[in-house]
Scaffold this active site. Structure first.
Site, PDB file in Angstrom:
ATOM      1  N   SER A 126       0.838  -1.208   0.000  1.00  0.00           N
ATOM      2  CA  SER A 126       0.000   0.000   0.000  1.00  0.00           C
ATOM      3  C   SER A 126       0.863   1.244   0.000  1.00  0.00           C
ATOM      4  O   SER A 126       1.988   1.246   0.515  1.00  0.00           O
ATOM      5  CB  SER A 126      -0.869  -0.040   1.260  1.00  0.00           C
ATOM      6  OG  SER A 126      -1.416   1.220   1.535  1.00  0.00           O
ATOM      7  N   TYR A 151      -1.872  -1.536  11.197  1.00  0.00           N
ATOM      8  CA  TYR A 151      -2.227  -2.056   9.867  1.00  0.00           C
ATOM      9  C   TYR A 151      -1.148  -1.674   8.855  1.00  0.00           C
ATOM     10  O   TYR A 151      -0.626  -2.501   8.116  1.00  0.00           O
ATOM     11  CB  TYR A 151      -3.592  -1.504   9.418  1.00  0.00           C
ATOM     12  CG  TYR A 151      -3.788  -1.590   7.918  1.00  0.00           C
ATOM     13  CD1 TYR A 151      -4.125  -2.799   7.311  1.00  0.00           C
ATOM     14  CD2 TYR A 151      -3.580  -0.472   7.093  1.00  0.00           C
ATOM     15  CE1 TYR A 151      -4.258  -2.887   5.926  1.00  0.00           C
ATOM     16  CE2 TYR A 151      -3.708  -0.556   5.716  1.00  0.00           C
ATOM     17  CZ  TYR A 151      -4.049  -1.760   5.147  1.00  0.00           C
ATOM     18  OH  TYR A 151      -4.167  -1.843   3.788  1.00  0.00           O
ATOM     19  N   LYS A 155       2.025  -3.862   6.530  1.00  0.00           N
ATOM     20  CA  LYS A 155       2.402  -3.769   5.109  1.00  0.00           C
ATOM     21  C   LYS A 155       3.913  -3.588   4.988  1.00  0.00           C
ATOM     22  O   LYS A 155       4.571  -4.263   4.193  1.00  0.00           O
ATOM     23  CB  LYS A 155       1.678  -2.596   4.431  1.00  0.00           C
ATOM     24  CG  LYS A 155       0.172  -2.778   4.305  1.00  0.00           C
ATOM     25  CD  LYS A 155      -0.192  -3.919   3.371  1.00  0.00           C
ATOM     26  CE  LYS A 155      -1.690  -4.103   3.211  1.00  0.00           C
ATOM     27  NZ  LYS A 155      -2.057  -5.399   2.606  1.00  0.00           N
TER      28      LYS A 155
HETATM   29  N1  UFG Z   1     -12.534  10.974   3.913  1.00  0.00           N
HETATM   30  C1  UFG Z   1     -13.520  11.863   4.280  1.00  0.00           C
HETATM   31  N2  UFG Z   1     -14.662  11.356   4.803  1.00  0.00           N
HETATM   32  C2  UFG Z   1     -14.876  10.020   4.979  1.00  0.00           C
HETATM   33  C3  UFG Z   1     -13.839   9.124   4.606  1.00  0.00           C
HETATM   34  C4  UFG Z   1     -12.691   9.645   4.075  1.00  0.00           C
HETATM   35  O1  UFG Z   1     -13.374  13.069   4.145  1.00  0.00           O
HETATM   36  O2  UFG Z   1     -15.931   9.638   5.478  1.00  0.00           O
HETATM   37  C5  UFG Z   1     -11.300  11.509   3.319  1.00  0.00           C
HETATM   38  C6  UFG Z   1     -10.072  11.190   4.132  1.00  0.00           C
HETATM   39  O3  UFG Z   1      -9.872  12.158   5.126  1.00  0.00           O
HETATM   40  C7  UFG Z   1      -8.995  11.182   3.069  1.00  0.00           C
HETATM   41  C8  UFG Z   1      -9.728  10.709   1.802  1.00  0.00           C
HETATM   42  O4  UFG Z   1     -11.092  10.907   2.073  1.00  0.00           O
HETATM   43  O5  UFG Z   1      -8.545  12.476   2.845  1.00  0.00           O
HETATM   44  C9  UFG Z   1      -9.494   9.257   1.489  1.00  0.00           C
HETATM   45  O6  UFG Z   1      -9.778   8.492   2.639  1.00  0.00           O
HETATM   46  P1  UFG Z   1      -9.926   6.906   2.596  1.00  0.00           P
HETATM   47  O7  UFG Z   1     -10.238   6.443   3.988  1.00  0.00           O
HETATM   48  O8  UFG Z   1     -10.858   6.508   1.526  1.00  0.00           O
HETATM   49  O9  UFG Z   1      -8.485   6.458   2.150  1.00  0.00           O
HETATM   50  P2  UFG Z   1      -7.068   6.710   2.830  1.00  0.00           P
HETATM   51  O10 UFG Z   1      -6.284   7.549   1.885  1.00  0.00           O
HETATM   52  O11 UFG Z   1      -7.170   7.130   4.228  1.00  0.00           O
HETATM   53  O12 UFG Z   1      -6.601   5.207   2.862  1.00  0.00           O
HETATM   54  C10 UFG Z   1      -5.475   4.760   2.294  1.00  0.00           C
HETATM   55  C11 UFG Z   1      -5.638   3.273   1.942  1.00  0.00           C
HETATM   56  C12 UFG Z   1      -5.654   2.437   3.187  1.00  0.00           C
HETATM   57  C13 UFG Z   1      -4.505   2.802   4.064  1.00  0.00           C
HETATM   58  C14 UFG Z   1      -4.533   4.262   4.412  1.00  0.00           C
HETATM   59  C15 UFG Z   1      -3.396   4.616   5.323  1.00  0.00           C
HETATM   60  O13 UFG Z   1      -6.824   3.053   1.200  1.00  0.00           O
HETATM   61  O14 UFG Z   1      -5.551   1.078   2.830  1.00  0.00           O
HETATM   62  O15 UFG Z   1      -4.445   5.006   3.213  1.00  0.00           O
HETATM   63  O16 UFG Z   1      -3.598   5.816   5.935  1.00  0.00           O
HETATM   64  F1  UFG Z   1      -4.509   2.108   5.207  1.00  0.00           F
END
Ligand code: UFG
Length: 341
Positions: A126, A151, A155
């Site tokens: 990831s 988590y 990775k």
């Molecule tokens: N977000 C929102 N509202 C929500 C959910 C997400 O504003 O309800 C925002 C988050 O703050 C972030 C973006 O949308 O800025 C993406 O969030 P996600 O949770 O969809 O994805 P992430 O970038 O946090 O997740 C990724 C990978 C994970 C990993 C993570 C590590 O998909 O597998 O990064 O931080 F674990």
């Protein structure tokens, strides 16, 4: 002769899409899953999409070494793609031992069996391994940062375990690490997609569930980031594009095209999209109004990360092709399919 690929966690979100692409590319696929975090919906969808009713399915836990050994004895496994793992960031902070025990043990078992049988290994890593990068986009040479959750740490650790094991095997074991950015969307057939249990952590399932009325309001976590519109930037990669990257990686392994015994590729589009841009695109392309509000930043979120996918483009010959709009259409079609609409 047809090559056989074992997909651990093959009934889940990424695993089911990868299984479809592998079968359509002419591989024999063995799906193994313990169904701890998914039901049979996607596996049934895979059968419908591919028209293949007899895909071997092994219901098993990869933490059980005897079961893993038996699996490798039962099938002539040329390559294994390892997805079977827990993946909720927040839960991993609350229950680190659960994550370390499951995610590391299952991978160690797979590696041991693969090494014994001489199978290639593809590990699902990831972009989380880059943490908050000092500069963007990130290449495979961008230094990794300490993980911000157990988590994420699993990775990083699994990457190191694969690298060390490959190195010590003196050519007997070879592997590829794919570093995924943000996989979103669903198969265009709307027969498989993401099926989060409970309240979704990730952005797109939260968007689609809000649009369908399962959630009242989407919270956009933070609008005071140092980005053009104040919301975080990510590299959203279509799930079918992502799945196809695995076919390129597997063929690279089994057809003897690897240049190093352990290779790493970013799997992203190279295109940064903000949370707000994604929300606006979803509304526009699907013609729905989304109830959302700005909320405080979420702990652990990085400001901006996106891939430099040049290496995967030039070396593997893989490139993301789908637009964010197409992907968001597919995600919405899947949510409506689930709701029976
Ligand atoms: N977000 C929102 N509202 C929500 C959910 C997400 O504003 O309800 C925002 C988050 O703050 C972030 C973006 O949308 O800025 C993406 O969030 P996600 O949770 O969809 O994805 P992430 O970038 O946090 O997740 C990724 C990978 C994970 C990993 C993570 C590590 O998909 O597998 O990064 O931080 F674990």
């Amino acid at each position: 002769m047809k090559k056989t690929v074992l997909v651990s966690g093959g009934a889940g979100f990424i695993g089911s899409h990868v299984t479809v692409e592998l079968i359509q590319a002419g591989y024999d696929v063995v799906v193994a899953d313990n169904f701890s975090n998914c039901d049979r919906t996607c596996f049934e969808g895979v059968k419908r999409i591919t028209g293949k009713e007899d895909i071997p399915l092994e219901v098993m836990d990869f933490c059980d070494m005897e079961a893993v050994k038996a699996l490798f004895q039962k099938y002539p496994i040329d390559a294994v793609i390892h997805f079977a793992a827990y993946k909720a960031v927040g839960e991993s902070v609350a229950q680190p031992l659960k994550y370390y025990k499951n995610n590391l043990t299952s991978f160690l078992n797979v590696l041991e069996a693969a090494q014994e049988k001489g199978s290639f290994v593809l590990f699902s890593s990831s972009a989380t391994v880059y943490g908050e990068p000092d500069s963007v986009p990130v290449t495979e040479a961008t230094p990794r940062k300490p993980a911000t959750s157990p988590y994420g740490n699993t990775k990083t650790i699994c990457e190191d375990i694969l690298r060390d094991t490959v190195k010590a095997s003196e050519g007997k074991l070879k592997g590829i690490l794919l570093r995924y950015f943000n996989p979103i969307g669903a198969h265009p057939s709307a027969l498989i997609g993401e099926l989060p249990r409970g309240v979704p952590n990730n952005l797109v399932p939260f968007i689609t569930q809000t649009a369908i009325g399962k959630r009242e309001c989407l919270s956009i976590f933070g609008n005071d980031y140092p980005t053009p519109d104040g919301t975080c930037l990510r590299d959203y990669i279509d799930i079918v594009d992502l799945a196809k990257a695995h076919v390129f990686a597997v063929s690279r392994m089994v057809e003897g095209k690897m240049k190093q015994d352990c290779e790493v590729f970013n799997v992203g589009t190279g295109r940064p999209v903000s949370v707000l841009e994604l929300v606006n695109a979803f509304e526009k392309v699907n013609g729905v109004k989304l109830n959302y509000k700005f909320a405080p930043r979420r702990a652990g979120d990085v400001t901006a990360i996106w891939a430099d996918p040049t290496l995967a483009n030039t070396e593997m010959g893989w490139k993301a092709t789908r637009t964010v709009e197409e992907t968001l259409k597919a995600a919405w079609a899947w949510e409506k399919h689930l709701a029976g609409k």
